[in-house]
Scaffold this motif. Structure first.
Motif, PDB file in Angstrom:
ATOM      1  N   ASP A 212      35.962  63.883  25.416  1.00  0.00           N
ATOM      2  CA  ASP A 212      35.720  64.735  24.628  1.00  0.00           C
ATOM      3  C   ASP A 212      35.661  66.264  25.227  1.00  0.00           C
ATOM      4  O   ASP A 212      35.599  66.131  26.628  1.00  0.00           O
ATOM      5  CB  ASP A 212      34.205  64.676  23.896  1.00  0.00           C
ATOM      6  N   GLU A 213      35.323  67.313  24.598  1.00  0.00           N
ATOM      7  CA  GLU A 213      35.274  68.745  25.018  1.00  0.00           C
ATOM      8  C   GLU A 213      34.239  68.622  26.111  1.00  0.00           C
ATOM      9  O   GLU A 213      34.447  69.627  27.167  1.00  0.00           O
ATOM     10  CB  GLU A 213      34.989  69.611  23.905  1.00  0.00           C
ATOM     11  N   ASP A 214      33.098  68.065  26.175  1.00  0.00           N
ATOM     12  CA  ASP A 214      32.188  68.276  27.225  1.00  0.00           C
ATOM     13  C   ASP A 214      32.323  67.334  28.228  1.00  0.00           C
ATOM     14  O   ASP A 214      31.524  67.215  29.309  1.00  0.00           O
ATOM     15  CB  ASP A 214      30.826  68.266  26.584  1.00  0.00           C
ATOM     16  N   ASP A 215      33.365  66.635  28.448  1.00  0.00           N
ATOM     17  CA  ASP A 215      33.629  65.760  29.648  1.00  0.00           C
ATOM     18  C   ASP A 215      34.505  66.731  30.581  1.00  0.00           C
ATOM     19  O   ASP A 215      34.995  67.403  30.522  1.00  0.00           O
ATOM     20  CB  ASP A 215      34.497  64.698  29.061  1.00  0.00           C
ATOM     21  N   LYS A 216      34.202  65.934  31.821  1.00  0.00           N
ATOM     22  CA  LYS A 216      34.640  66.760  33.033  1.00  0.00           C
ATOM     23  C   LYS A 216      35.848  66.039  33.537  1.00  0.00           C
ATOM     24  O   LYS A 216      36.228  64.952  33.287  1.00  0.00           O
ATOM     25  CB  LYS A 216      33.674  66.693  34.288  1.00  0.00           C
ATOM     26  N   ASP A 217      36.757  66.710  34.133  1.00  0.00           N
ATOM     27  CA  ASP A 217      38.055  66.312  34.861  1.00  0.00           C
ATOM     28  C   ASP A 217      38.880  65.533  33.866  1.00  0.00           C
ATOM     29  O   ASP A 217      39.451  64.363  34.081  1.00  0.00           O
ATOM     30  CB  ASP A 217      37.726  65.286  36.080  1.00  0.00           C
ATOM     31  N   ARG A 218      39.047  65.871  32.618  1.00  0.00           N
ATOM     32  CA  ARG A 218      39.647  65.202  31.427  1.00  0.00           C
ATOM     33  C   ARG A 218      41.219  65.042  31.590  1.00  0.00           C
ATOM     34  O   ARG A 218      41.915  64.048  31.270  1.00  0.00           O
ATOM     35  CB  ARG A 218      39.453  65.908  30.208  1.00  0.00           C
ATOM     36  N   PHE A 219      41.844  65.844  32.290  1.00  0.00           N
ATOM     37  CA  PHE A 219      43.445  66.019  32.398  1.00  0.00           C
ATOM     38  C   PHE A 219      43.836  64.993  33.626  1.00  0.00           C
ATOM     39  O   PHE A 219      44.787  64.159  33.463  1.00  0.00           O
ATOM     40  CB  PHE A 219      44.222  67.359  32.421  1.00  0.00           C
ATOM     41  N   LYS A 220      42.829  65.125  34.614  1.00  0.00           N
ATOM     42  CA  LYS A 220      43.029  64.147  35.851  1.00  0.00           C
ATOM     43  C   LYS A 220      42.532  62.830  35.423  1.00  0.00           C
ATOM     44  O   LYS A 220      43.320  61.801  35.696  1.00  0.00           O
ATOM     45  CB  LYS A 220      42.105  64.626  36.967  1.00  0.00           C
ATOM     46  N   MET A 221      41.846  62.753  34.637  1.00  0.00           N
ATOM     47  CA  MET A 221      41.317  61.373  34.149  1.00  0.00           C
ATOM     48  C   MET A 221      42.308  60.765  33.421  1.00  0.00           C
ATOM     49  O   MET A 221      42.725  59.491  33.556  1.00  0.00           O
ATOM     50  CB  MET A 221      40.106  61.351  33.258  1.00  0.00           C
ATOM     51  N   GLN A 222      42.848  61.474  32.587  1.00  0.00           N
ATOM     52  CA  GLN A 222      44.057  60.686  31.832  1.00  0.00           C
ATOM     53  C   GLN A 222      45.233  60.041  32.578  1.00  0.00           C
ATOM     54  O   GLN A 222      45.777  59.123  32.091  1.00  0.00           O
ATOM     55  CB  GLN A 222      44.719  61.890  30.922  1.00  0.00           C
ATOM     56  N   ILE A 223      45.824  60.805  33.632  1.00  0.00           N
ATOM     57  CA  ILE A 223      46.640  60.424  34.426  1.00  0.00           C
ATOM     58  C   ILE A 223      46.057  59.274  35.427  1.00  0.00           C
ATOM     59  O   ILE A 223      46.900  58.371  35.610  1.00  0.00           O
ATOM     60  CB  ILE A 223      46.897  61.604  35.347  1.00  0.00           C
ATOM     61  N   MET A 224      44.945  59.394  35.796  1.00  0.00           N
ATOM     62  CA  MET A 224      44.278  58.145  36.622  1.00  0.00           C
ATOM     63  C   MET A 224      44.078  56.940  35.855  1.00  0.00           C
ATOM     64  O   MET A 224      44.478  55.842  36.582  1.00  0.00           O
ATOM     65  CB  MET A 224      43.092  58.719  37.281  1.00  0.00           C
ATOM     66  N   LYS A 225      43.683  57.253  34.696  1.00  0.00           N
ATOM     67  CA  LYS A 225      43.626  56.040  33.711  1.00  0.00           C
ATOM     68  C   LYS A 225      45.109  55.340  33.607  1.00  0.00           C
ATOM     69  O   LYS A 225      45.097  54.256  33.639  1.00  0.00           O
ATOM     70  CB  LYS A 225      43.017  56.598  32.455  1.00  0.00           C
ATOM     71  N   ARG A 226      46.092  56.095  33.362  1.00  0.00           N
ATOM     72  CA  ARG A 226      47.418  55.576  33.004  1.00  0.00           C
ATOM     73  C   ARG A 226      47.970  54.903  34.352  1.00  0.00           C
ATOM     74  O   ARG A 226      48.591  53.749  34.369  1.00  0.00           O
ATOM     75  CB  ARG A 226      48.321  56.551  32.609  1.00  0.00           C
ATOM     76  N   LEU A 227      47.520  55.381  35.511  1.00  0.00           N
ATOM     77  CA  LEU A 227      48.116  54.722  36.811  1.00  0.00           C
ATOM     78  C   LEU A 227      47.244  53.775  36.973  1.00  0.00           C
ATOM     79  O   LEU A 227      47.839  52.741  37.529  1.00  0.00           O
ATOM     80  CB  LEU A 227      47.888  55.826  37.990  1.00  0.00           C
ATOM     81  N   HIS A 228      45.992  53.668  36.852  1.00  0.00           N
ATOM     82  CA  HIS A 228      45.122  52.505  36.781  1.00  0.00           C
ATOM     83  C   HIS A 228      45.756  51.258  35.947  1.00  0.00           C
ATOM     84  O   HIS A 228      45.737  50.225  36.408  1.00  0.00           O
ATOM     85  CB  HIS A 228      43.575  52.802  36.720  1.00  0.00           C
ATOM     86  N   ASP A 229      45.874  51.628  34.800  1.00  0.00           N
ATOM     87  CA  ASP A 229      46.419  50.667  33.745  1.00  0.00           C
ATOM     88  C   ASP A 229      47.490  50.181  34.339  1.00  0.00           C
ATOM     89  O   ASP A 229      47.728  48.701  34.164  1.00  0.00           O
ATOM     90  CB  ASP A 229      46.384  51.346  32.278  1.00  0.00           C
ATOM     91  N   LYS A 230      48.542  50.993  34.648  1.00  0.00           N
ATOM     92  CA  LYS A 230      49.941  50.359  34.958  1.00  0.00           C
ATOM     93  C   LYS A 230      49.715  49.660  36.414  1.00  0.00           C
ATOM     94  O   LYS A 230      50.415  48.519  36.857  1.00  0.00           O
ATOM     95  CB  LYS A 230      50.845  51.287  35.283  1.00  0.00           C
ATOM     96  N   TYR A 231      49.132  50.307  37.467  1.00  0.00           N
ATOM     97  CA  TYR A 231      49.139  49.610  38.663  1.00  0.00           C
ATOM     98  C   TYR A 231      47.792  48.990  39.297  1.00  0.00           C
ATOM     99  O   TYR A 231      47.888  48.437  40.410  1.00  0.00           O
ATOM    100  CB  TYR A 231      49.760  50.694  39.743  1.00  0.00           C
TER     101      TYR A 231
END
Ligand code: MN
Ligand code: MN
Length: 463
Positions: A212-231
């Protein structure tokens, strides 16, 4: 011209012919087949690790086995050593003793690229990016606005190694952005080398926030989440990763006549493949034939996998030990063709070349007595005897070859692994494929030159 003068001219002057005026029909057919295999080799190895793994697979298919210290070797035995996954040394044992020396072909399998920095991930302007650090001599402006991939490994603390390939096949690809012309007036006034600063070579990873809007590092988090899911990796794991940003484009024929090949990484996989395929296709040689595919040439041949590493001496000394021969005796009687690309004459930029001493597309493998800069500095400058030797070897095997320099004196310069071989007391000469737009993300070579480099390598192993 009188017949007499014509004959005298043919006798006295050196004709530098286009290879198409000399090549046989059988070689023409073989050339196409060879180049198809070469394009596969490029597409399956866009990093030095992938290229090394692919090399090992091809070698094993052709009867090579991993060398084990102390192994007894008889004529025709084929062995290889993979050095830390990034450089490969292969040998076919000859009929003669190693005391008579070896015929070595050395090429490199690393290519200029962008490496990810150890702390690469950040967000800015509501987008996520990876920071890069360029590897080798690139022209930075060539790396913006082209489709990119990321390939390499992540090494985990527990010793596990994860292979990463991002942007292959149907997967989303990556990009480094550039300024629009409408706002590029100031940038456009800068010298080419300064218009795209290294710290702006940041790979765009995404723009969709997580949470959500009040979360931090949301764009970094999106990438890291996907890298974590894949690898299954964490941001901290990127610290011990080797991820290389390379072009998406695969090798393809170029020109209406399909006489050229465009690809990323011709320098120096075009010579590496010639050296490898030449060895795979060789009969049992008289002298032991050695193919050295090195890493780290583009940054000075340093490090454990570079040509300056003792790994090569160790491999050769182990072979010598199996015959009770001293390494120094083997080296002093050995010959090395340092097979690396050279600059091809480009009529668009004619003024950087000495037109009488430049390699020309389709004139065959380009011999280079010296590279270096400022009066041959930093080159091994092969002796006349070594050049004469290779003239004979190539002519006897009907290799189309040419003599060349990298460019005009004082126009610039370059280096290869030649000096590191020569420093080992091995007679060494540079020779390789002339390249158009060398070190660009998409380089161009001529098929005839690729094939003649392969023929040249085979001739050297056989000599
Ligand atoms: Mn090179
Ligand atoms: Mn290079």
């Amino acid at each position: 011209m009188s017949e007499e003068m014509k004959a005298l001219r043919e006798q006295l002057l050196n004709a530098n012919q286009n290879g198409y005026d000399r090549i046989s029909d059988s070689d023409l057919a073989a050339m196409e087949e060879y180049c198809a295999a070469y394009k596969n080799y490029l597409n399956e190895g866009k990093t030095e690790r992938e290229c090394a793994a692919n090399t090992v697979a091809l070698a094993e298919k052709n009867g090579f086995v991993p060398y084990k210290r102390g192994m007894a070797l008889k004529a025709g035995d084929k062995v290889y050593t993979l050095n830390r996954g990034k450089s490969v040394m292969l040998a076919v044992t000859g009929k003669e003793s190693l005391a008579k020396g070896t015929n070595i072909i050395a090429a490199h399998i690393d290519s200029p690229r962008l490496d990810l920095k150890p702390n690469p991930l950040y967000e800015e302007g509501e987008m996520a990016y990876f920071k890069t650090h360029y590897y080798g001599g690139i022209r930075k402006y060539q790396w913006v606005t082209i489709p990119l991939q990321m390939r390499g490994v992540v090494a985990l603390k527990n010793g596990e190694k994860i292979r990463v390939v991002l942007g292959e096949g149907d997967e989303p690809q990556y990009i480094i952005t550039d300024l629009l012309p409408h706002l590029g007036a100031e940038q456009g006034k800068k010298p080419l080398n300064e218009a795209i600063p290294a710290e702006t070579l940041n790979v765009l990873l995404g723009s969709r926030p997580l949470g959500d809007e009040d979360d931090k590092d949301r764009f970094k988090m999106q990438i890291m989440k996907r890298l974590h899911d894949k690898y299954g990796i964490l941001e901290a794991d990127l610290i011990s990763a080797e991820l290389e940003v390379v072009p998406v484009a695969n090798a393809t024929d170029i020109g209406l006549d399909a006489s050229l090949i465009g690809a990323y990484g011709h320098d120096d996989r075009v010579c590496a493949f010639a050296a490898l395929q030449g060895l795979l296709d060789s009969d049992v040689p008289n002298k032991t034939a050695v193919c050295m595919l090195a890493d780290k040439e583009e940054i000075g041949s340093m490090g454990v996998t570079g040509m300056q590493s003792a790994a090569f001496d160790t491999f050769m000394e182990d072979l010598c030990d199996s015959q009770g021969i001293s390494l120094r005796e083997c080296f002093e009687n050995s010959f090395c063709l340092s097979s690396d690309v050279t600059a091809a004459f480009d009529p668009n930029f004619a003024d950087v070349f000495d037109k009488r001493n430049v390699a020309r597309v389709n004139h065959g493998i380009g011999l280079c007595k010296y590279t270096g800069a400022r009066g041959k500095s930093g080159s091994s400058d092969a002796d006349a005897e070594t050049v004469a030797y290779i003239r004979r070897v190539f002519d006897e095997s009907e290799v189309v070859w040419q003599m060349s320099e990298l460019g005009k004196t004082d126009a610039g310069g370059g280096g290869t692994v030649a000096q590191y071989m020569a420093n080992r007391n091995i007679a060494t000469l540079d020779a390789g494929v002339p390249v158009l737009s060398m070190h660009a993300p998409f380089e161009t070579v001529a098929k005839l030159d690729c094939y003649m480099t392969y023929k040249g390598c085979k001739a050297v192993y056989k000599a």
